[in-house]
Design a protein around this motif. Structure first.
Motif, PDB file in Angstrom:
ATOM      1  N   MET A   1       0.835  -1.174   0.000  1.00  0.00           N
ATOM      2  CA  MET A   1       0.000   0.000   0.000  1.00  0.00           C
ATOM      3  C   MET A   1       0.886   1.245   0.000  1.00  0.00           C
ATOM      4  O   MET A   1       1.801   1.364   0.800  1.00  0.00           O
ATOM      5  N   ILE A   2       0.579   2.177  -0.900  1.00  0.00           N
ATOM      6  CA  ILE A   2       1.320   3.426  -1.005  1.00  0.00           C
ATOM      7  C   ILE A   2       0.656   4.463  -0.101  1.00  0.00           C
ATOM      8  O   ILE A   2      -0.543   4.694  -0.189  1.00  0.00           O
ATOM      9  N   LYS A   3       1.438   5.075   0.753  1.00  0.00           N
ATOM     10  CA  LYS A   3       0.925   6.131   1.630  1.00  0.00           C
ATOM     11  C   LYS A   3       1.237   7.487   0.987  1.00  0.00           C
ATOM     12  O   LYS A   3       2.402   7.881   0.898  1.00  0.00           O
ATOM     13  N   ILE A   4       0.184   8.146   0.531  1.00  0.00           N
ATOM     14  CA  ILE A   4       0.313   9.432  -0.160  1.00  0.00           C
ATOM     15  C   ILE A   4      -0.217  10.532   0.748  1.00  0.00           C
ATOM     16  O   ILE A   4      -1.332  10.429   1.267  1.00  0.00           O
ATOM     17  N   LYS A   5       0.587  11.565   0.937  1.00  0.00           N
ATOM     18  CA  LYS A   5       0.166  12.689   1.772  1.00  0.00           C
ATOM     19  C   LYS A   5       0.199  13.954   0.925  1.00  0.00           C
ATOM     20  O   LYS A   5       1.217  14.296   0.336  1.00  0.00           O
ATOM     21  N   LEU A   6      -0.934  14.622   0.845  1.00  0.00           N
ATOM     22  CA  LEU A   6      -1.072  15.883   0.125  1.00  0.00           C
ATOM     23  C   LEU A   6      -0.823  17.004   1.127  1.00  0.00           C
ATOM     24  O   LEU A   6      -1.507  17.097   2.141  1.00  0.00           O
ATOM     25  N   VAL A   7       0.184  17.848   0.853  1.00  0.00           N
ATOM     26  CA  VAL A   7       0.591  18.883   1.790  1.00  0.00           C
ATOM     27  C   VAL A   7       0.365  20.259   1.185  1.00  0.00           C
ATOM     28  O   VAL A   7       0.803  20.541   0.070  1.00  0.00           O
ATOM     29  N   CYS A   8      -0.329  21.104   1.946  1.00  0.00           N
ATOM     30  CA  CYS A   8      -0.456  22.507   1.553  1.00  0.00           C
ATOM     31  C   CYS A   8      -0.116  23.368   2.759  1.00  0.00           C
ATOM     32  O   CYS A   8       0.195  22.850   3.829  1.00  0.00           O
ATOM     33  N   ALA A   9      -0.178  24.646   2.606  1.00  0.00           N
ATOM     34  CA  ALA A   9       0.242  25.556   3.670  1.00  0.00           C
ATOM     35  C   ALA A   9      -0.522  25.317   4.970  1.00  0.00           C
ATOM     36  O   ALA A   9       0.073  25.197   6.037  1.00  0.00           O
ATOM     37  N   THR A  10      -1.843  25.221   4.905  1.00  0.00           N
ATOM     38  CA  THR A  10      -2.635  25.055   6.126  1.00  0.00           C
ATOM     39  C   THR A  10      -3.311  23.694   6.246  1.00  0.00           C
ATOM     40  O   THR A  10      -3.793  23.339   7.302  1.00  0.00           O
ATOM     41  N   GLY A  11      -3.394  22.949   5.159  1.00  0.00           N
ATOM     42  CA  GLY A  11      -4.058  21.642   5.174  1.00  0.00           C
ATOM     43  C   GLY A  11      -5.526  21.716   4.802  1.00  0.00           C
ATOM     44  O   GLY A  11      -6.163  20.697   4.599  1.00  0.00           O
ATOM     45  N   VAL A  12      -6.085  22.911   4.698  1.00  0.00           N
ATOM     46  CA  VAL A  12      -7.506  23.066   4.416  1.00  0.00           C
ATOM     47  C   VAL A  12      -7.829  22.750   2.958  1.00  0.00           C
ATOM     48  O   VAL A  12      -8.689  21.927   2.662  1.00  0.00           O
ATOM     49  N   SER A  13      -7.137  23.390   2.030  1.00  0.00           N
ATOM     50  CA  SER A  13      -7.466  23.166   0.616  1.00  0.00           C
ATOM     51  C   SER A  13      -7.125  21.753   0.177  1.00  0.00           C
ATOM     52  O   SER A  13      -7.855  21.156  -0.615  1.00  0.00           O
ATOM     53  N   SER A  14      -6.057  21.185   0.698  1.00  0.00           N
ATOM     54  CA  SER A  14      -5.717  19.809   0.325  1.00  0.00           C
ATOM     55  C   SER A  14      -6.733  18.824   0.875  1.00  0.00           C
ATOM     56  O   SER A  14      -7.012  17.803   0.256  1.00  0.00           O
ATOM     57  N   ASN A  15      -7.292  19.132   2.013  1.00  0.00           N
ATOM     58  CA  ASN A  15      -8.303  18.268   2.607  1.00  0.00           C
ATOM     59  C   ASN A  15      -9.513  18.125   1.686  1.00  0.00           C
ATOM     60  O   ASN A  15     -10.122  17.061   1.605  1.00  0.00           O
ATOM     61  N   LEU A  16      -9.855  19.180   0.977  1.00  0.00           N
ATOM     62  CA  LEU A  16     -10.980  19.144   0.052  1.00  0.00           C
ATOM     63  C   LEU A  16     -10.718  18.216  -1.134  1.00  0.00           C
ATOM     64  O   LEU A  16     -11.630  17.599  -1.669  1.00  0.00           O
ATOM     65  N   LEU A  17      -9.471  18.117  -1.543  1.00  0.00           N
ATOM     66  CA  LEU A  17      -9.101  17.313  -2.703  1.00  0.00           C
ATOM     67  C   LEU A  17      -8.925  15.829  -2.373  1.00  0.00           C
ATOM     68  O   LEU A  17      -9.069  14.978  -3.244  1.00  0.00           O
ATOM     69  N   VAL A  18      -8.663  15.514  -1.126  1.00  0.00           N
ATOM     70  CA  VAL A  18      -8.369  14.134  -0.730  1.00  0.00           C
ATOM     71  C   VAL A  18      -9.490  13.160  -1.096  1.00  0.00           C
ATOM     72  O   VAL A  18      -9.224  12.071  -1.616  1.00  0.00           O
ATOM     73  N   ASP A  19     -10.729  13.519  -0.842  1.00  0.00           N
ATOM     74  CA  ASP A  19     -11.839  12.605  -1.157  1.00  0.00           C
ATOM     75  C   ASP A  19     -11.903  12.272  -2.639  1.00  0.00           C
ATOM     76  O   ASP A  19     -12.138  11.127  -3.015  1.00  0.00           O
ATOM     77  N   VAL A  20     -11.688  13.268  -3.478  1.00  0.00           N
ATOM     78  CA  VAL A  20     -11.703  13.035  -4.925  1.00  0.00           C
ATOM     79  C   VAL A  20     -10.531  12.140  -5.321  1.00  0.00           C
ATOM     80  O   VAL A  20     -10.690  11.222  -6.137  1.00  0.00           O
ATOM     81  N   LEU A  21      -9.370  12.375  -4.738  1.00  0.00           N
ATOM     82  CA  LEU A  21      -8.206  11.536  -5.037  1.00  0.00           C
ATOM     83  C   LEU A  21      -8.447  10.090  -4.620  1.00  0.00           C
ATOM     84  O   LEU A  21      -8.066   9.161  -5.339  1.00  0.00           O
ATOM     85  N   LYS A  22      -9.076   9.898  -3.485  1.00  0.00           N
ATOM     86  CA  LYS A  22      -9.381   8.533  -3.028  1.00  0.00           C
ATOM     87  C   LYS A  22     -10.292   7.818  -4.031  1.00  0.00           C
ATOM     88  O   LYS A  22     -10.085   6.639  -4.339  1.00  0.00           O
ATOM     89  N   ARG A  23     -11.301   8.522  -4.524  1.00  0.00           N
ATOM     90  CA  ARG A  23     -12.214   7.911  -5.509  1.00  0.00           C
ATOM     91  C   ARG A  23     -11.474   7.556  -6.789  1.00  0.00           C
ATOM     92  O   ARG A  23     -11.662   6.470  -7.347  1.00  0.00           O
ATOM     93  N   LYS A  24     -10.636   8.463  -7.271  1.00  0.00           N
ATOM     94  CA  LYS A  24      -9.883   8.205  -8.505  1.00  0.00           C
ATOM     95  C   LYS A  24      -8.918   7.046  -8.315  1.00  0.00           C
ATOM     96  O   LYS A  24      -8.764   6.209  -9.214  1.00  0.00           O
ATOM     97  N   ALA A  25      -8.259   6.982  -7.180  1.00  0.00           N
ATOM     98  CA  ALA A  25      -7.334   5.875  -6.911  1.00  0.00           C
ATOM     99  C   ALA A  25      -8.083   4.546  -6.883  1.00  0.00           C
ATOM    100  O   ALA A  25      -7.603   3.544  -7.426  1.00  0.00           O
ATOM    101  N   ALA A  26      -9.265   4.541  -6.284  1.00  0.00           N
ATOM    102  CA  ALA A  26     -10.074   3.317  -6.247  1.00  0.00           C
ATOM    103  C   ALA A  26     -10.490   2.903  -7.651  1.00  0.00           C
ATOM    104  O   ALA A  26     -10.438   1.713  -7.994  1.00  0.00           O
ATOM    105  N   GLU A  27     -10.886   3.872  -8.481  1.00  0.00           N
ATOM    106  CA  GLU A  27     -11.252   3.572  -9.872  1.00  0.00           C
ATOM    107  C   GLU A  27     -10.081   2.969 -10.634  1.00  0.00           C
ATOM    108  O   GLU A  27     -10.262   2.081 -11.471  1.00  0.00           O
ATOM    109  N   LYS A  28      -8.880   3.455 -10.348  1.00  0.00           N
ATOM    110  CA  LYS A  28      -7.676   2.971 -11.029  1.00  0.00           C
ATOM    111  C   LYS A  28      -7.108   1.708 -10.369  1.00  0.00           C
ATOM    112  O   LYS A  28      -6.099   1.186 -10.813  1.00  0.00           O
TER     113      LYS A  28
END
Length: 104
Positions: A1-28
């Motif tokens: 399992m690959i552990k991917i961490k999305l890092v931004c200045a405050t963590g707020v904007s990246s948090n919004l993208l995480v759910d979409v990334l999880k769905r795309k990773a599952a599709e792939k």
């Protein structure tokens, strides 16, 4: 399992993208765990990840983060246009490619 961490200045904007990334990773069918972190927790992120994906607002720290991550995890940055849910499948691909290159 690959552990991917999305890092931004405050963590707020990246948090919004995480759910979409999880769905795309599952599709792939990519076996990964995706989470977000703020730049204030960068040392913890390096120590608990296989790939750090730096948001564009934190990309200016690439050299510093790569030095910190040397031998511990792969580090990639995103450009402004890549940092969106529209580009989520490409972000997943970029993280997997970085992981595979790091493991060689």
């Amino acid at each position: 399992m690959i552990k991917i961490k999305l890092v931004c200045a405050t963590g707020v904007s990246s948090n919004l993208l995480v759910d979409v990334l999880k769905r795309k990773a599952a599709e792939k069918k990519v076996d990964c765990e995706i989470s977000s972190s703020s730049s204030m927790n960068i040392t913890d992120a390096v120590n608990s990840s296989d790939v750090l994906v730096l948001g564009p607002q934190y990309g200016y720290k690439l050299d510093e983060v790569q030095a910190l991550a040397d031998g511990k995890c792969a580090v990639v940055t995103l450009k402004e246009y890549e940092y969106s849910s529209i580009e989520a499948d490409k972000i997943v691909d970029k993280a997997v490619e970085a992981y595979n290159a790091f493991k060689k």
